[in-house]
Motif scaffolding. Structure first.
Motif, PDB file in Angstrom:
ATOM      1  N   ARG A 183       6.199  11.710  -1.757  1.00  0.00           N
ATOM      2  CA  ARG A 183       7.064  11.369  -0.870  1.00  0.00           C
ATOM      3  C   ARG A 183       6.535  11.854   0.166  1.00  0.00           C
ATOM      4  O   ARG A 183       7.031  11.348   0.937  1.00  0.00           O
ATOM      5  CB  ARG A 183       8.484  12.246  -1.452  1.00  0.00           C
ATOM      6  CG  ARG A 183       8.827  10.738  -3.095  1.00  0.00           C
ATOM      7  CD  ARG A 183      10.224  11.903  -3.127  1.00  0.00           C
ATOM      8  NE  ARG A 183      10.923  11.540  -4.547  1.00  0.00           N
ATOM      9  CZ  ARG A 183      12.254  11.383  -5.099  1.00  0.00           C
ATOM     10  NH1 ARG A 183      12.513  13.116  -4.298  1.00  0.00           N
ATOM     11  NH2 ARG A 183      12.237  10.977  -6.325  1.00  0.00           N
ATOM     12  N   PRO A 187       2.538   6.888   3.841  1.00  0.00           N
ATOM     13  CA  PRO A 187       2.661   5.024   3.147  1.00  0.00           C
ATOM     14  C   PRO A 187       1.288   4.917   3.504  1.00  0.00           C
ATOM     15  O   PRO A 187       0.557   4.374   4.535  1.00  0.00           O
ATOM     16  CB  PRO A 187       3.532   3.801   3.619  1.00  0.00           C
ATOM     17  CG  PRO A 187       3.935   5.114   4.328  1.00  0.00           C
ATOM     18  CD  PRO A 187       3.433   6.409   5.119  1.00  0.00           C
ATOM     19  N   ASP A 200       5.156   1.887  -4.760  1.00  0.00           N
ATOM     20  CA  ASP A 200       6.944   2.121  -3.818  1.00  0.00           C
ATOM     21  C   ASP A 200       6.599   4.026  -3.909  1.00  0.00           C
ATOM     22  O   ASP A 200       7.168   4.522  -4.482  1.00  0.00           O
ATOM     23  CB  ASP A 200       7.724   2.205  -4.180  1.00  0.00           C
ATOM     24  CG  ASP A 200       9.217   2.315  -3.148  1.00  0.00           C
ATOM     25  OD1 ASP A 200       8.572   2.915  -2.122  1.00  0.00           O
ATOM     26  OD2 ASP A 200      10.141   2.521  -3.533  1.00  0.00           O
ATOM     27  N   ALA A 202       6.503   6.216  -1.518  1.00  0.00           N
ATOM     28  CA  ALA A 202       7.218   6.851  -1.172  1.00  0.00           C
ATOM     29  C   ALA A 202       8.639   7.412  -1.818  1.00  0.00           C
ATOM     30  O   ALA A 202       9.692   8.310  -1.472  1.00  0.00           O
ATOM     31  CB  ALA A 202       8.498   5.559   0.000  1.00  0.00           C
TER      32      ALA A 202
END
Length: 514
Positions: A183, A187, A200, A202
């Motif tokens: 996190r 990205p 994903d 994140a």
């Protein structure tokens, strides 16, 4: 025979606690035996691999038989490195070595963390842990394996963990990161993410090998491998991972054939349909691909491969693999209906041996691997072979509606267990009567979280959770509930779920203990 002396400090043999001399017995062999004698290892004989053994007898693999076969394949690959060329042996030495016994131990241990009901149980327990129990890093089978080896199991040397060497502990870290650390990272496109992180990142990694509560232990273990880059497996772990892929893709097809799940007509229509209409299918938009039309599912799978793994994906190699699987599986094995007779048994044994030998003989070692790969990988063509074999597995077994109905019932079992034990522990009038092992686990996990807060509070910040006294108690309680449920066999999970939900009238069944 050529051995690979370890170049890192401690030789990979450091244990958490010092033990008496082993009278010359190899320390890695001690690790193998501790894993094999573990009750967590024994329970794998009653945990589903993909399809349940009930009604299928011994013809279907469970987690234990799968682990034994992974162990055999992994050891064979590691031993084979002794005959490698000078360049390959130099890379192996530089990266810390590849001891066959370490590989064998890691392979034996790699599925210890799987909960009841196979991968379905893993997915449901993760969802329940995050959404109902408030655990930000949820549940993951690989992380649970590491937790078992380092905290939940015990031996005569230590009450917490098996006191394994660092080499073996590192060799089970297939996804050497925590869920939440992603996190905080910038990205990246999917093709630049390690295999298992997911698209994903994140929101946290999909696959990971340590919970936050065990993160410091993971960092300490990996520190003795200075030549292994961030987010990369050790060499011995890569071998175990490849062996798992080989066994999974080949032996599971063995199961499905013997159980009568794989049918010639449907598999042939899909693979031959794609081969016959490859150009036409390639011209379709993604929205035009229909699961029920022959060849469409395989075309969709090929597009996902191209998107995620452009570093190795090759159209000609993929077609060659489809042709090879069509010839050997569809027009070979599946033309002999499995009836339990000698001819069918010989056919499936020959098919399994051919494919395992082919894949084991296609191993490559790289000093600087792609981020989506490991230091040990399959050749380009063999990699595509595994992709196609896994496609058959997914399309014609995992996506079946009858299996989905069965799994929805299993999901309710996991949910009932989580809700039941969580409610029980939060009932001030009755919490003290909860199972002793669960209460002990709550106390131990809570202390672990307190220790983590003192040593590395950043893990709580990354997860976005509070650090008050009540928050720590809740985390410890929730982690203990997950640990407890994950330790059940399939049958134990179903039996206890009926008890705790009030739908069973059998109080003391033979051989059952909480």
């Amino acid at each position: 025979m050529l051995s690979y002396p370890r170049t890192h400090t401690g030789g990979g043999r450091d244990r958490t606690l010092t033990e008496p001399p082993t009278n010359g017995e190899d320390e890695f062999r001690v690790d193998v035996e501790r894993i094999r004698f573990s009750p967590y290892f024994t329970r794998l004989s009653a945990v589903t691999q993909v399809i349940p053994q009930a009604g299928s007898g011994t013809i279907v693999h469970n987690r234990l038989t799968h682990s034994l076969k992974v162990s055999a394949v992994a050891r064979s690959i590691a031993v084979g490195f002794r005959d490698a060329n000078d360049s390959t042996r130099a890379i192996i030495r530089e990266l810390g070595g590849c001891d066959p016994v370490v590989v064998q131990a890691a392979a034996a241990a790699h599925d210890l963390g799987h909960p009841p009901f196979g991968h379905l149980g893993e997915q449901v327990l993760d969802r329940v842990a995050r959404n109902r129990l408030g655990l930000p890093d949820g549940f993951e089978g690989n992380a649970q394996t590491f937790r078992i080896l380092t905290a939940l199991d015990s031996c005569d040397a230590t009450p917490r963990g098996l006191n394994l060497t660092k080499a073996v502990r590192a060799a089970v870290l297939k996804y050497p990161w925590t869920r939440n650390e992603w996190r905080a990272l910038p990205p990246r496109p999917a093709e630049e993410l390690p295999r298992g992180v997911g698209t994903d990142a994140a929101s946290g990694a999909l696959k990971f090998s340590a919970y936050s509560i065990d993160a410091l232990e993971m960092a300490d273990v990996l520190a003795v491998f200075p030549k292994i880059g961030q987010h990369q497996q050790t060499l011995e772990c890569s071998v175990m991972d490849i062996a798992d892929d080989i066994a999974y893709s080949v032996h599971d097809l063995d199961d499905f054939y013997r159980a009568g799940v794989l049918q010639y007509t449907s598999v042939s229509a899909e693979l031959n349909g794609w081969l016959a209409a490859q150009s036409d299918l390639a011209a379709l938009d993604d929205a035009e691909l229909r699961v029920r039309r022959p060849g469409h599912s395989l075309e969709a799978a090929w597009r996902k491969v191209q998107q995620k793994d452009a570093w190795i994906a090759d159209a000609d190699a993929f077609r060659n693999s489809v042709e090879r699987v069509t010839t050997d599986l569809v027009e070979g094995l599946l033309t002999i209906p499995y009836d339990g007779g000698l001819e069918a048994d010989r056919a499936v044994s020959a098919f399994t041996r051919r494919w395992i030998d082919r894949l084991k003989g296609s191993i490559r070692v790289e000093r600087e691997p792609n981020i989506r790969s490991g230091h040990v990988r399959l050749s380009r063509q063999a990699w595509h072979d595994v992709v196609v074999l896994k496609f058959v597995h997914t399309r014609f077994v995992l996506d079946r509606s009858d299996l989905a109905v069965y799994q929805r019932g299993q999901a309710r079992v996991i949910e009932a267990l989580a809700d039941g034990f969580h409610t029980w522990l939060n009932d001030p009038a009755d919490a003290a009567r909860a199972p002793r092992r669960l209460l002990d686990s709550v106390e131990a996990a809570t202390e672990e979280y307190r220790g983590l807060l003192d040593a590395a509070p950043e893990y709580f910040t990354a997860a976005g959770v509070g650090t008050g006294a009540s928050d720590i108690v809740q985390l410890g309680q929730s982690r203990a509930v997950v640990d407890y449920i994950a330790s059940f066999t399939d049958a134990q999970a179903m039996s206890v779920a009926t008890l705790i939900s009030g739908t069973s009238d059998n109080l003391w069944e033979s051989g059952r203990s909480l």
